[in-house]
Structure formats: C-alpha cells, structure tokens
Design a protein around this motif. Structure first.
Motif, PDB file in Angstrom:
ATOM      1  N   ALA A 356      -2.146   6.061  -1.387  1.00 28.13           N
ATOM      2  CA  ALA A 356      -1.873   4.718  -1.889  1.00 28.13           C
ATOM      3  C   ALA A 356      -0.968   4.778  -3.115  1.00 28.13           C
ATOM      4  O   ALA A 356       0.025   4.050  -3.206  1.00 28.13           O
ATOM      5  N   PHE A 360       2.654   2.964  -3.528  1.00 35.55           N
ATOM      6  CA  PHE A 360       2.973   1.948  -4.542  1.00 35.55           C
ATOM      7  C   PHE A 360       4.119   2.436  -5.430  1.00 35.55           C
ATOM      8  O   PHE A 360       4.986   1.659  -5.832  1.00 35.55           O
ATOM      9  N   ASP A 361       4.130   3.748  -5.705  1.00 35.50           N
ATOM     10  CA  ASP A 361       5.184   4.332  -6.538  1.00 35.50           C
ATOM     11  C   ASP A 361       6.540   4.195  -5.861  1.00 35.50           C
ATOM     12  O   ASP A 361       7.531   3.808  -6.488  1.00 35.50           O
ATOM     13  N   LEU A 363       7.480   1.984  -3.701  1.00 40.44           N
ATOM     14  CA  LEU A 363       7.923   0.583  -3.720  1.00 40.44           C
ATOM     15  C   LEU A 363       8.381   0.187  -5.124  1.00 40.44           C
ATOM     16  O   LEU A 363       9.378  -0.519  -5.289  1.00 40.44           O
ATOM     17  N   ALA A 364       7.641   0.657  -6.133  1.00 40.60           N
ATOM     18  CA  ALA A 364       7.969   0.297  -7.516  1.00 40.60           C
ATOM     19  C   ALA A 364       9.349   0.822  -7.895  1.00 40.60           C
ATOM     20  O   ALA A 364      10.131   0.139  -8.560  1.00 40.60           O
ATOM     21  N   ASN A 369       8.047  -5.967  -5.751  1.00 35.96           N
ATOM     22  CA  ASN A 369       6.774  -6.441  -6.282  1.00 35.96           C
ATOM     23  C   ASN A 369       5.742  -6.582  -5.162  1.00 35.96           C
ATOM     24  O   ASN A 369       6.029  -7.169  -4.126  1.00 35.96           O
ATOM     25  N   ILE A 370       4.540  -6.038  -5.372  1.00 36.47           N
ATOM     26  CA  ILE A 370       3.463  -6.127  -4.377  1.00 36.47           C
ATOM     27  C   ILE A 370       2.613  -7.345  -4.682  1.00 36.47           C
ATOM     28  O   ILE A 370       2.085  -7.488  -5.783  1.00 36.47           O
ATOM     29  N   ILE A 373      -2.759  -6.458  -1.643  1.00 40.22           N
ATOM     30  CA  ILE A 373      -3.040  -5.129  -1.108  1.00 40.22           C
ATOM     31  C   ILE A 373      -4.332  -5.209  -0.311  1.00 40.22           C
ATOM     32  O   ILE A 373      -5.283  -5.870  -0.719  1.00 40.22           O
ATOM     33  N   VAL A 382       0.474  -3.871   2.428  1.00 36.59           N
ATOM     34  CA  VAL A 382       0.887  -4.657   1.269  1.00 36.59           C
ATOM     35  C   VAL A 382       1.655  -5.886   1.743  1.00 36.59           C
ATOM     36  O   VAL A 382       2.317  -5.849   2.777  1.00 36.59           O
TER      37      VAL A 382
END
Lengths: 407, 407
Positions: A356, A360-361, A363-364, A369-370, A373, A382
């Motif tokens: 996970a 997220f990393d 995408l960041a 922006n998420i 989740i 997401v």
C-alpha cells in the motif's frame, strides 16, 4: 484420454466463415486425441436482433417468452457447427440446454443451474463424437426454457466441465488472455501466463470484462482449471488456477480500473449508532447498488460518510442523499461524478507488507490526490479524479514492474 | 365452451405487423368466449434463410442437425405471438413441439406424429390462457428434435385438434377458401362453402395446393372438422366435412388440374400375363413415381400401355422405357411432355350416371381431343394437350354450372 470443454463466444462464431474456422480448430484438437465438448453462443448480433423483435411486440417482453425466443440463437449455432464438423469427417452431435438437460431454477432471463445430467453427452463421447452444446440456456424441472443472462455461455461451459470432470475448460474469446492491465491504457501491459481464481474475480468485478464473474466463481467452487485464449490467434492464453497450484507468485498480478463510478459524500453527520443504515437504507430501497463505503469519525463527534455508486445512478442517489441530510441534521450532501477507481490486485500482497505504501508513494510522486481508499485481502483500491486515470495506471504498472515476467 | 384450433401459416405471421394482426384476431375470438389453441409456422422466408445457412456449411446437411436448425423458425414465432397477446391483455403461453410434447418417429425432416400429450395445454386452457404451439416440429421418444416436412404445420394443427377433441380446426392462409377451380384460369370460379374430405383429398392430390394432403388425411381419419379461410380478409372460408354431415350435395364440387405431368406409351406389346410389372418394375426401381395408368388390349393380341409421370422425370423414364421396349419385343416406345391432366371432382357423381358422358361431350364440342381417361369413385380425369387447358377448364366450369351456388 484428456477431456476438454471448449467455449466459443458470439464473435468467434459470428458468420459461416468463422464457424468453419472453429470447426477446423476442433478437428485439429480431436486429431491430437482429445475428447471434446464444445459450448457455443449465438452468432454475434443475433441476440440483439431477437431482443429488438421482442420489444417490437411487447415492452418489456414477458420473461418466459423472451427466454423461448432468445434460446433460438444458440440453437442455430449448435446445428451449424455440428454440420461443419460432419462436413470435415468429424462425427458430431448437438444438444440444446433442454436436451442435455441443464436443469435450472425458474428465474427466467437470469436462471441458475441446479443440475446437469451428463448421460447423453458421455454416451456420445464414448462413441467418439464431438458434443456441441448450446450455451446460455437451460430448462426448468417442468420443461420451461430458461436463459442464464448475458455471458451465461461461460457459465454453461464451466458447469459442464465441472459435471464431466473435464481436465480443462478453454474459453475462446477475442482477446488472447488476461493482461496486467488494459493495453489500450498501458501499451506495455503483459499477458499473464497464470492468475488465481481470486485475482480473476477481483479483476472481473473491477471492470476487466474478459470472463463473466459468475463463471469464475463457479470454476473456483468446483475446482475447474479455466483457460482464456483467443479464437483468432494461436497461443497459450492465461490459465486461471487455484493459488496452491500456482508456481508463479508475483506480488501484484494486475491493475484494474473502473470508469463507471461516482462518489457521494454526506458531511458533518452527528455520530450516533445506526447512522450508516439511516444513510444507506433509502439508497438500497431505491435499488441503487453501492460499491465502496468509507467512514471517518472526526474529533468533534461528527462524522463524514462517503460511498460510490454506478455513474448512471448518480443523480438519483444525490437527490436521496439531500433528503437524508436534512432528516439527520447533517451539514452538507455533496457528490462528484468525475472520479475513477484504480485497483492493484494480487494474492502476493497477503504476505508482503509495504504494498500500500509503495502504491500511495507512486501516485504521490505524480501529484495524484487520493480521495478514497479501500482494501481487501488481495486488493487495494483508490478513488482519484478521472483525469489522472492513464497516468495512475502507467505509474503503478512501472512501479510494480508489471511489464516484466516474474523470475 | 367451444374449443378451436387456429393455424396461421408463414405469410400470415411474416412480419411484426402481421403477427400483431393475428393477435388482434385471436383476442376477438377469445372475447366471443372461445377457448383457443394457436399453431404457427415460421415467419415467411425464415425457413429458406436457415436452409441457406445449413447448405453453407454442409451439403446435403445432416438431417438430425437440420431439424435442430429449422425448429428455431417456429420457436421465434410462438414467443413473439405470445408476447403480442400478452401486450393486448390476453394471457398466453407458448410451447415448442418438444415441450408439448408432440412425439414423432425418428424420420428426421419428414417425421410422423405418434402421440400428443395434451396435459400441459389443457391445464393452461383451464386457466383461461391462449396456448400457442410451434407447428411443423416434434420430438422423438429420446428427446431429439424432429420436423414433419414442408406443410407440416397444418398436420400439427389437425393432430392437436384431434387430440384435444376440438370443435373445429381453422387453417388461416392467404386464400379465402377452396374454389371450384383456379380463379386465375376461370375468373368465374366460386368459393365453396363446404367440401367433403374425399373431394378435398382429390383436389389436393391434383394440384390445388390449399392444404397439405397429409393434414387432410389426418383430419378425415380423426373426424376433425377443418375450415380453410383467409387471415387477411374476413369471411367464412370453406368447411371440409364428412359427406354424411354435408347438406349441400352438388354433382360436382370442382375442377382440378395438373400441369406437371408427362405421358409415356409403349405400343404393340405382346399381351402376356406380367407385362405391366415388366414395364413398371424398372420405372419403380429408378424411384420414379407413376400417376395414371391405362392399358388397352387390341384385337391382334398385342396391347398398348400408357402411364404418366412427373414432368421432371420424363427424360429418365423415356430412356428406361426404350430399353424395356427392346427386351419385350414391343413395337415402339413414345412419349409426350406437353400434356396436362384435368379432373372433375365430386361425391355427387357416385349416384348420378351420365357425368362422364356430359364431360366428354363438353370437351368434344370445343374440339379437344382426349388422350387418356381414368376414373375413380368421385373423380374423372382426362389427359389432353396442354394448349387446351384453360379452354377445357372453362368449358367444364360452364357445363356443370359451377359458378352458381347449388339450391
């Protein structure tokens, strides 16, 4: 001697030339010594033609009569394919769902298979015949014709493979297997040699429409090895197996996505027991299906509640939510129908921490922006703005090295 | 409460508009309080479309698979008509031949009905439903789909009427009844209110193709009153009854003719016992059907032997006859494929002398030479040159006052 169930969909039998190509393929398989049961759909376009006829006389059409009508589609194909096989010197015999019989419940247009009598099929196989069975259709205990709903031919094939204890069920379609993600979004998407039933279920439910989800469930339940492959291009396709049998255990098998969702949020709800049912009850009563649900309790004793629905239901759901907002004394009801859901799927994530965080990393780093989740044992989903869909899929494909075969 | 079996042929259900018209007609009949079973054919053109598909993959197509294919034609119609009835608020339920079941022998593409189980139909009738049954098709004892051959829908209707002990079987078609002769040849031809089964059989076998001959035989055997009428024009049609029930007993009911015959003659055959079989044996072995046969013994102990065959078989039959001529030491084999057969049909001629004389006189007055004569109890047939066909039919129509209703 191995027993295979082949299934050919509507585009694979879409005209006489294609039916002859399928017959050639079956004759080759038989020359290798395989015993074969072949399940076919209606010729492409036929089901829609019949539906249009029905709507021309009754709208909506009576479901019992609609099944009588639609069942003719596959009945035409089984006869033509059996003839094409005989023309090639291959003994063949056709069966409608009712003739097998494939016994279903009485739920017309979406019936479920209860029982299959394999006696006639096994007698024909013993005589060296190829048995051609109409997909998508069955019969009730008192002889009414039923259909299994769209995609039901896959279910027929898997159910027959289970009942006959076939060695493998081969689903021939217009794609040559299951991919790590949609090749139209990520050209470096790779065909998977194997995928587990559970992963396939997640991929299917998330919008990768290679196989009908019910047929995958059925295959898993009855331990039927399932293979998806192209009826136009030679190749091994993708084998769908039990996790235990899989030698290849990548962390992540693929990236699925769904463009058909919309997000609804009710803000500042007084946090009391029963709030969730007060919000979702009216939505369910309106027959709107809810997908993701996320709730966060704030520090002030009020809560924000967010869920997603099919985009077609967005307006209706928002109207309902505004009424609920007033009744509950919540601050605001809001929504967004410009979102998409992107999901990482893989049985490997069960035993690996950090998936996970890595997702997220990735995408960041792209500035995505998420918004929501949601996780399950083998999936992380997401919700993001739809404009980032392609970027998100490609970043994740790269971050998890999905273009490379696992060692 | 009266029970009627209606039968609608392919042109009567040829498109959605016509299916709706048939539904309107049925709803009207039901509002009069009739109980109704409706037998339908495939939409016109559909059977030929399916045949073309079959021949595109196997020629000739396997007869078992051909029946599976063709049976879809009526299955489409029963579903659409049931829907159209329901749309009009009329409860209706469809059955394929296999669902009734209409049990037949195993002679695919020309099966014969062995048994009909009327249980499900009677249960539906008792609930006030209109029952819609697929014509032309049945099922063997072990569940294989069969068809009854072209025109088999008439046979289905009559067989159902017999099994259900229906009050009348109404055959809706594109003509409004049985005529004294073909109106295209004699514009003054008159629709008959009644005709006996025997007369109808003679008319049908002589080329008046209103009804399939097998269905007439069936109706006669089981004492089913049969009515032929138009599905496009209102009217009483023609009732086909037993002679005993007929109030109207004209001398002659009608004039039938057949343009499809050819005549073959072997002249100067030494007249010995067994000559007929020596001549016709080789013809039968070649699967050529013989219609009329006439033999005259001459004074010199030799005989002339004449018979007719279908015009398509003329060349083959003549070749065979020439060989036979040599073997028998006969004088000459000759033939003529420019002849027609014209027949007077009427149960009244049984009890009236002079009909034949009046017929021959009428033809002689027009200078029409009679080449052959053959008689049965209710029919007199003559063979004449084809150029006289129209003249002969009109002269006989006039001589027997067929344009006038019997008093």
């Amino acid at each position: 001697m191995t027993l295979y169930v082949h299934k050919y969909g509507g585009t694979s039998v879409g005209n006489l030339e294609r039916i002859k190509q399928v017959a050639d393929r079956i004759v080759q398989a038989r020359q290798r010594g395989d015993r074969l049961v072949v399940v076919v759909s209606a010729m492409s376009g036929e089901t829609n033609r019949l539906l249009a006829l029905a709507r021309g006389v009754q709208d909506p059409p009576d479901s019992r009569e609609l099944d009588v009508l639609l069942a003719t589609g596959e009945q035409v194909t089984i006869a033509l394919l059996s003839m094409a096989l005989q023309q090639r010197g291959c003994p063949a015999c056709s069966y409608t769902g009712g003739q097998v019989p494939i016994v279903t419940d009485r739920a017309h247009t979406k019936a479920r298979i209860l029982d299959i009598d394999t006696g006639r099929i096994e007698a024909d196989l013993a005589q060296g015949k190829v048995v051609v069975v109409a997909g998508f259709q069955g019969v009730t205990g008192d002889g009414d014709i039923t259909t299994l709903g769209r995609g039901g031919s896959d279910t027929t094939a898997v159910a027959l493979a289970a009942a006959l204890k076939a060695d493998e069920c081969l689903i021939y379609t217009d794609v040559d297997g299951v991919y790590t993600t949609d090749p139209r979004v990520e050209p470096r998407a790779r065909r998977l040699d194997r995928i587990t039933f559970e992963e396939m279920l997640e991929m299917a439910s998330l919008g990768s429409k290679v196989l009908q989800i019910r047929s995958v469930e059925f295959a898993g339940k009855y331990n039927v090895p399932l293979r998806v492959l192209s009826s136009f291009v030679e190749g091994p396709g993708t084998l769908i197996t039990y996790e235990e049998e899989s030698v290849e255990k990548p962390l992540i098998s693929g990236i699925a996505f769904n463009r058909d969702e919309a997000k609804l949020t009710i803000l500042g709800v007084p946090d009391r027991p029963g709030i969730a049912s007060k919000i979702l009850g009216p939505i369910a009563e309106a027959n709107i299906e809810v997908d993701m649900i996320v709730q966060n309790v704030g520090e002030d004793g009020s809560t924000d509640f967010t869920f997603t629905v099919h985009r077609n239901e967005y307006r209706r759901a928002l109207d309902i939510l505004r009424r609920v907002c007033d009744q509950l004394g919540a601050r605001e009801a809001a929504g967004d129908d410009t979102i998409v859901k992107v999901s990482l799927v893989g049985v490997g994530m069960r035993s690996h921490a950090g998936i996970a965080a890595k997702m997220f990393d990735a995408l960041a780093r792209e500035g995505i922006n998420i918004q929501m989740i949601s996780t399950s044992e083998i999936k992380i989903s997401v919700v993001i703005n739809e404009k980032y869909l392609e970027l998100a899929v490609r970043s994740l494909h790269e971050a998890f090295h999905l273009d490379q075969s696992p060692a």
